[in-house]
Design a protein around this motif. Structure first.
Motif, PDB file in Angstrom:
ATOM      1  N   UNK A  68       0.848  -1.191   0.000  1.00 30.48           N
ATOM      2  CA  UNK A  68       0.000   0.000   0.000  1.00 30.48           C
ATOM      3  C   UNK A  68       0.886   1.244   0.000  1.00 30.48           C
ATOM      4  N   UNK A  69       0.593   2.175  -0.898  1.00 35.87           N
ATOM      5  CA  UNK A  69       1.292   3.458  -0.955  1.00 35.87           C
ATOM      6  C   UNK A  69       0.393   4.540  -0.335  1.00 35.87           C
ATOM      7  N   UNK A  70       0.955   5.298   0.589  1.00 36.66           N
ATOM      8  CA  UNK A  70       0.194   6.369   1.221  1.00 36.66           C
ATOM      9  C   UNK A  70       1.128   7.245   2.047  1.00 36.66           C
ATOM     10  N   UNK A  71       0.553   7.997   2.981  1.00 31.45           N
ATOM     11  CA  UNK A  71       1.396   8.810   3.867  1.00 31.45           C
ATOM     12  C   UNK A  71       0.689   9.022   5.193  1.00 31.45           C
ATOM     13  N   UNK A  72       1.463   9.160   6.248  1.00 36.58           N
ATOM     14  CA  UNK A  72       0.905   9.146   7.596  1.00 36.58           C
ATOM     15  C   UNK A  72       0.088  10.385   7.915  1.00 36.58           C
ATOM     16  N   UNK A  73       0.337  11.503   7.224  1.00 37.82           N
ATOM     17  CA  UNK A  73      -0.415  12.737   7.481  1.00 37.82           C
ATOM     18  C   UNK A  73      -1.691  12.831   6.664  1.00 37.82           C
ATOM     19  N   UNK A  74      -1.997  11.805   5.900  1.00 32.31           N
ATOM     20  CA  UNK A  74      -3.197  11.792   5.065  1.00 32.31           C
ATOM     21  C   UNK A  74      -4.435  12.008   5.938  1.00 32.31           C
ATOM     22  N   UNK A  75      -5.274  12.999   5.628  1.00 31.82           N
ATOM     23  CA  UNK A  75      -6.364  13.358   6.536  1.00 31.82           C
ATOM     24  C   UNK A  75      -7.559  12.413   6.545  1.00 31.82           C
ATOM     25  N   UNK A  76      -7.823  11.696   5.444  1.00 32.65           N
ATOM     26  CA  UNK A  76      -9.080  10.948   5.441  1.00 32.65           C
ATOM     27  C   UNK A  76      -9.101   9.673   4.601  1.00 32.65           C
ATOM     28  N   UNK A  77      -7.982   9.247   4.044  1.00 32.71           N
ATOM     29  CA  UNK A  77      -8.007   8.060   3.189  1.00 32.71           C
ATOM     30  C   UNK A  77      -7.053   6.971   3.682  1.00 32.71           C
ATOM     31  N   UNK A  78      -5.801   7.316   3.863  1.00 36.59           N
ATOM     32  CA  UNK A  78      -4.787   6.289   4.127  1.00 36.59           C
ATOM     33  C   UNK A  78      -5.024   5.534   5.431  1.00 36.59           C
ATOM     34  N   UNK A  79      -5.348   6.251   6.500  1.00 31.67           N
ATOM     35  CA  UNK A  79      -5.544   5.578   7.783  1.00 31.67           C
ATOM     36  C   UNK A  79      -6.687   4.567   7.739  1.00 31.67           C
ATOM     37  N   UNK A  80      -7.900   4.933   7.269  1.00 33.94           N
ATOM     38  CA  UNK A  80      -8.949   3.911   7.196  1.00 33.94           C
ATOM     39  C   UNK A  80      -8.626   2.795   6.215  1.00 33.94           C
ATOM     40  N   UNK A  81      -7.922   3.106   5.136  1.00 33.89           N
ATOM     41  CA  UNK A  81      -7.519   2.055   4.201  1.00 33.89           C
ATOM     42  C   UNK A  81      -6.622   1.028   4.882  1.00 33.89           C
ATOM     43  N   UNK A  82      -5.568   1.514   5.546  1.00 33.87           N
ATOM     44  CA  UNK A  82      -4.633   0.610   6.207  1.00 33.87           C
ATOM     45  C   UNK A  82      -5.328  -0.137   7.340  1.00 33.87           C
ATOM     46  N   UNK A  83      -6.215   0.548   8.034  1.00 31.58           N
ATOM     47  CA  UNK A  83      -6.971  -0.097   9.113  1.00 31.58           C
ATOM     48  C   UNK A  83      -7.783  -1.269   8.577  1.00 31.58           C
ATOM     49  N   UNK A  84      -8.487  -1.070   7.467  1.00 31.68           N
ATOM     50  CA  UNK A  84      -9.282  -2.150   6.876  1.00 31.68           C
ATOM     51  C   UNK A  84      -8.408  -3.284   6.370  1.00 31.68           C
ATOM     52  N   UNK A  85      -7.317  -2.941   5.705  1.00 30.48           N
ATOM     53  CA  UNK A  85      -6.423  -3.971   5.177  1.00 30.48           C
ATOM     54  C   UNK A  85      -5.843  -4.826   6.300  1.00 30.48           C
ATOM     55  N   UNK A  86      -5.388  -4.188   7.361  1.00 26.72           N
ATOM     56  CA  UNK A  86      -4.780  -4.940   8.456  1.00 26.72           C
ATOM     57  C   UNK A  86      -5.822  -5.686   9.289  1.00 26.72           C
ATOM     58  N   UNK A  87      -7.020  -5.123   9.404  1.00 31.78           N
ATOM     59  CA  UNK A  87      -8.096  -5.856  10.084  1.00 31.78           C
ATOM     60  C   UNK A  87      -8.445  -7.109   9.292  1.00 31.78           C
ATOM     61  N   UNK A  88      -8.447  -6.981   7.958  1.00 31.05           N
ATOM     62  CA  UNK A  88      -8.691  -8.147   7.118  1.00 31.05           C
ATOM     63  C   UNK A  88      -7.599  -9.188   7.265  1.00 31.05           C
ATOM     64  N   UNK A  89      -6.345  -8.745   7.328  1.00 26.93           N
ATOM     65  CA  UNK A  89      -5.248  -9.685   7.519  1.00 26.93           C
ATOM     66  C   UNK A  89      -5.370 -10.398   8.858  1.00 26.93           C
ATOM     67  N   UNK A  90      -5.780  -9.693   9.888  1.00 26.28           N
ATOM     68  CA  UNK A  90      -5.953 -10.319  11.203  1.00 26.28           C
ATOM     69  C   UNK A  90      -7.045 -11.385  11.169  1.00 26.28           C
TER      70      UNK A  90
END
Length: 210
Positions: A68-90
């Motif tokens: 996944x390509x993104x950045x930590x200061x992203x205000x509204x996309x990257x964090x929920x994306x990574x959250x969903x991806x990692x929740x799915x992996x779990x």
């Protein structure tokens, strides 16, 4: 069916229960049926992880890479994306623990100016213990982004430090040989189709990881 297989089947069924297509559970597919199989995406690179260690793409050969390509200061996309991806992996780890060991998640920043290893450490820790954050020089990040067909552009803000990064939203699932097979689902986690939910991520992993 023995006890272990029964538990495994129950766990996987529970993880996939909320999928809209639950009447037709996902199953493994030939790699050749992958929507981006054969595309010219990805390639060797060496970047710096959240611990300051240089890491190469090829060192993960033999594993399926969630990239996944993104950045930590992203205000509204990257964090929920990574959250969903990692929740799915779990969820996948609970349902298929042995197969999940073959999956390596990678977060590659497109904002190396701000995303130092220290910043990445705090970010990746919030989502999954195996998530590796990668940064580098601007030239290194530009080269990696280009090889993965990721478009990123700086959008100036009210000050030199206050800016956004406009970028494509393309989480890849890469095969053990490093080549692409599918895009992982993100965005719209509350749609009727559950397209961006963790369960949808599980369904995609079930298709390809073996």
């Amino acid at each position: 069916m023995n006890k272990n297989n029964l538990i495994r089947s129950f766990a996987l069924g529970a993880a996939l229960l909320s999928l809209a297509s639950c009447d037709s559970p996902p199953k493994q597919l030939p790699y050749e049926q992958g929507p981006i199989y054969g595309a010219t995406i990805g390639g060797p690179f060496t970047l710096t992880d959240q611990n300051g260690k240089r890491r190469s793409y090829d060192e993960f050969n033999g594993k399926y890479r969630m990239v996944y390509f993104g950045y930590t200061s992203c205000p509204d996309i990257c964090t929920p994306d990574v959250q969903n991806l990692m929740a799915g992996l779990k969820l996948f780890e609970k349902a298929e623990p042995e197969l999940a060991k073959k999956v390596q998640p990678l977060f590659i920043t497109i904002d190396p100016q701000r995303d130092t290893p220290a910043v990445l450490t705090q970010f990746v820790r919030a989502f999954h213990p195996n998530l590796i954050g990668l940064t580098g020089s601007k030239a290194e990040i530009d080269a990696v982004s280009k090889s993965f067909a990721v478009v990123a552009e700086r959008v100036e803000g009210s000050s030199p430090e206050n800016y956004l990064m406009s970028h494509s939203q393309t989480p890849y699932l890469m095969l053990p040989d490093g080549k692409p097979v599918a895009l992982l689902p993100v965005d719209n986690p509350k749609t009727e189709a559950n397209e961006g939910s963790p369960q949808a991520v599980v369904a995609e992993l079930v298709k390809w990881v073996r």
